[in-house]
Design a protein around this motif. Structure first.
Motif, PDB file in Angstrom:
ATOM      1  N   ASN A 193       7.594  -2.298 -14.558  1.00  0.00           N
ATOM      2  CA  ASN A 193       6.727  -3.311 -13.964  1.00  0.00           C
ATOM      3  C   ASN A 193       6.598  -3.068 -12.461  1.00  0.00           C
ATOM      4  OD1 ASN A 193       7.039  -6.863 -13.267  1.00  0.00           O
ATOM      5  ND2 ASN A 193       5.177  -5.721 -13.699  1.00  0.00           N
ATOM      6  N   TYR A 194       5.367  -3.021 -11.967  1.00  0.00           N
ATOM      7  CA  TYR A 194       5.118  -2.753 -10.547  1.00  0.00           C
ATOM      8  C   TYR A 194       3.998  -3.635 -10.009  1.00  0.00           C
ATOM      9  CZ  TYR A 194       7.482   1.639 -11.801  1.00  0.00           C
ATOM     10  OH  TYR A 194       8.373   2.576 -12.281  1.00  0.00           O
ATOM     11  N   THR A 195       4.008  -3.806  -8.686  1.00  0.00           N
ATOM     12  CA  THR A 195       2.898  -4.434  -7.987  1.00  0.00           C
ATOM     13  C   THR A 195       2.461  -3.544  -6.833  1.00  0.00           C
ATOM     14  OG1 THR A 195       2.184  -6.377  -6.722  1.00  0.00           O
ATOM     15  CG2 THR A 195       4.496  -5.771  -6.524  1.00  0.00           C
ATOM     16  N   TYR A 196       1.208  -3.693  -6.417  1.00  0.00           N
ATOM     17  CA  TYR A 196       0.705  -2.920  -5.276  1.00  0.00           C
ATOM     18  C   TYR A 196       1.351  -3.358  -3.970  1.00  0.00           C
ATOM     19  CZ  TYR A 196      -2.062  -7.000  -3.941  1.00  0.00           C
ATOM     20  OH  TYR A 196      -2.440  -8.251  -3.537  1.00  0.00           O
ATOM     21  N   GLY A 197       1.871  -4.598  -3.907  1.00  0.00           N
ATOM     22  CA  GLY A 197       2.494  -5.104  -2.686  1.00  0.00           C
ATOM     23  C   GLY A 197       2.721  -6.602  -2.782  1.00  0.00           C
ATOM     24  N   VAL A 198       3.148  -7.214  -1.676  1.00  0.00           N
ATOM     25  CA  VAL A 198       3.389  -8.657  -1.632  1.00  0.00           C
ATOM     26  C   VAL A 198       2.599  -9.262  -0.471  1.00  0.00           C
ATOM     27  CG1 VAL A 198       5.672  -8.485  -2.692  1.00  0.00           C
ATOM     28  CG2 VAL A 198       5.459  -8.382  -0.187  1.00  0.00           C
TER      29      VAL A 198
END
Length: 435
Positions: free
Chosen positions: A232-237
């Motif tokens: 699970n990943y996100t491009y940023g916060v």
């Protein structure tokens, strides 16, 4: 004298006859035959070897009969060995829904005098979630409870009761890597993680971590002899979360090329199937961005089997990608929102009410090869009713036009119509759409 002599001879004759009669009686019928029970010595035993007949049968000849097999006592019968079971194929069905976007309206729909209850959000789609072998939800916003301040957009934080409803609905994995993970800071994130682990240890909590060691773990799930690795990943916060993440990079799983490659390589070594769930893309765009495609190429090059995308808040297409050596990867570019209640108004807001549930069946065949056997998408629509427990999500195929006309979302966007929903689902999800 003569008389005495005559008497003597007569007596002798009678005695002789008696002796003869007695002898004949004893040997003729009055005795048991004598049997020699002695065992001859080896030297006196003759072993007769039977002459074996070997027929002169040519290779093409076929025997005309099968010799009788001597019968044996039942106590000596040989029990046949049980047949070795033949390997059979195994299957596992994995479903996922998109963004749990807990706007103020959604939070308020679950509020009562006794606290909160969010079971109503899942009540109309419960069966598909609960009967899946593995069910995944993208928890777009942090769940840290009242002590950190319940709030909607732009800095989200949801009541702890939402965790109860998510688990009750049947979700096995909760994704937390999003741009909103650190909306309420590091402490709120760590509290949320601790609450999940202490109260629902059976649920996989992905995307956020409390240590470097925890960050290094690959989440594995085995279902019906099929092992899944889920990343699970996100491009940023967002906002101030960037500073917290810079100080403690392990807190949230962020897309970083060397890290992602390393994770996938390790996952591939451990699992039959690698699934990447990723928060990416351009908000409110139905078209995958160039950045999404670049990351997809990296996933494909390293052997990922399935990509499930979130973040754009609208649905995007489903597409197979193929590597030069023939390896294939299925991409759901964006599942859109599972539930939301945007405060925005104007054209395009209606599209945010439409989402999709990915539904993928994997097969592991008798030779051990594992692959995607079937992939579909269930269309979803958020229904807005401002009464208590009034906001919920339906399968669109079970949502008729009379129900749609009661959806308060039609006041958000003048172009939002029942036909708009039909056209959007058909155009974007195409042949994958369950109708």
């Amino acid at each position: 004298m003569m008389c005495n002599k005559y008497k003597f001879r007569l007596s002798l004759l009678l005695f002789s006859v008696f002796i003869i009669f007695l002898f004949l009686f004893i040997n003729g019928c009055g005795t048991t035959p004598i049997v020699d029970n002695s065992i001859p010595s080896p030297s006196s035993t003759t072993i007769i070897t039977p002459t074996l007949f070997t027929p002169n049968i040519s290779p093409s000849a076929t025997p005309t009969s099968i010799p009788d097999v001597p019968t044996t006592d039942s106590s000596e019968a040989v029990t046949p060995k049980p047949a070795t079971p033949q390997p059979t194929s195994k299957s596992a069905r994995v479903v996922m829904v998109g963004d749990m976007l807990m706007h103020d309206g959604v939070i308020n729909s679950g509020k009562s005098d006794n606290g909160y209850n969010f079971d109503h959000l899942f009540s109309n789609v419960f069966t598909e979630i609960n009967t899946a072998d593995l069910a995944i939800v993208n928890q777009e916003v942090i769940i840290a409870g009242t002590q950190f301040g319940i709030s909607g957009y732009p800095y989200f934080n949801s009541p702890l009761e939402l965790c109860d409803s998510i688990v009750k609905a049947g979700f096995d994995i909760v994704l937390n890597a999003s741009n909103h993970t650190l909306d309420k800071g590091k402490d709120a994130m760590l509290f949320s993680l601790s609450h999940w682990r202490n109260n629902f240890p059976q649920v996989g909590i992905l995307g956020m971590h409390d240590s470097k060691q925890d960050r290094e773990k690959i989440h594995l799930v085995e279902i019906n002899d099929i092992t899944f690795a889920i990343l699970n990943y996100t491009y940023g916060v967002n906002g101030s979360g960037k500073a917290a993440l810079a100080e403690n990079p392990y807190l949230v799983d962020v897309l970083e090329e060397s890290r992602v490659r390393s994770d996938i390589i390790r996952a591939e070594a451990m699992a039959d199937i690698t699934i990447v769930t990723v928060h990416w893309g351009t908000e409110y765009s139905h078209v995958p961005s160039e950045t999404q495609r670049e990351w997809a190429d990296l996933f494909l090059d390293n052997g990922v089997d399935l990509v499930l995308g979130t973040h754009p808040h609208v649905i995007q297409p489903i597409e197979w990608l193929t590597r030069e050596d023939g390896h294939k990867m299925l991409v759901y570019w964006s599942l859109g929102n599972f539930v939301n209640c945007t405060s925005g108004r104007g054209t395009g807001k209606g599209a945010r009410m439409l989402g999709a549930m990915s539904d993928v069946t994997f097969i592991k065949d008798k030779n051990g090869a594992t692959y995607i056997d079937k992939a579909v998408a269930h269309s979803l629509i958020t229904h807005i009713d401002y009464a208590q427990y009034g906001i919920t999500t339906y399968f669109f195929k079970e949502y008729n036009e009379s129900m749609f006309l009661k959806n308060q979302a039609i006041t958000f966007d003048s172009t939002f119509s029942y036909q708009f929903c039909i056209d959007t689902f058909n155009t974007i999800l195409g042949d994958y759409l369950v109708k």
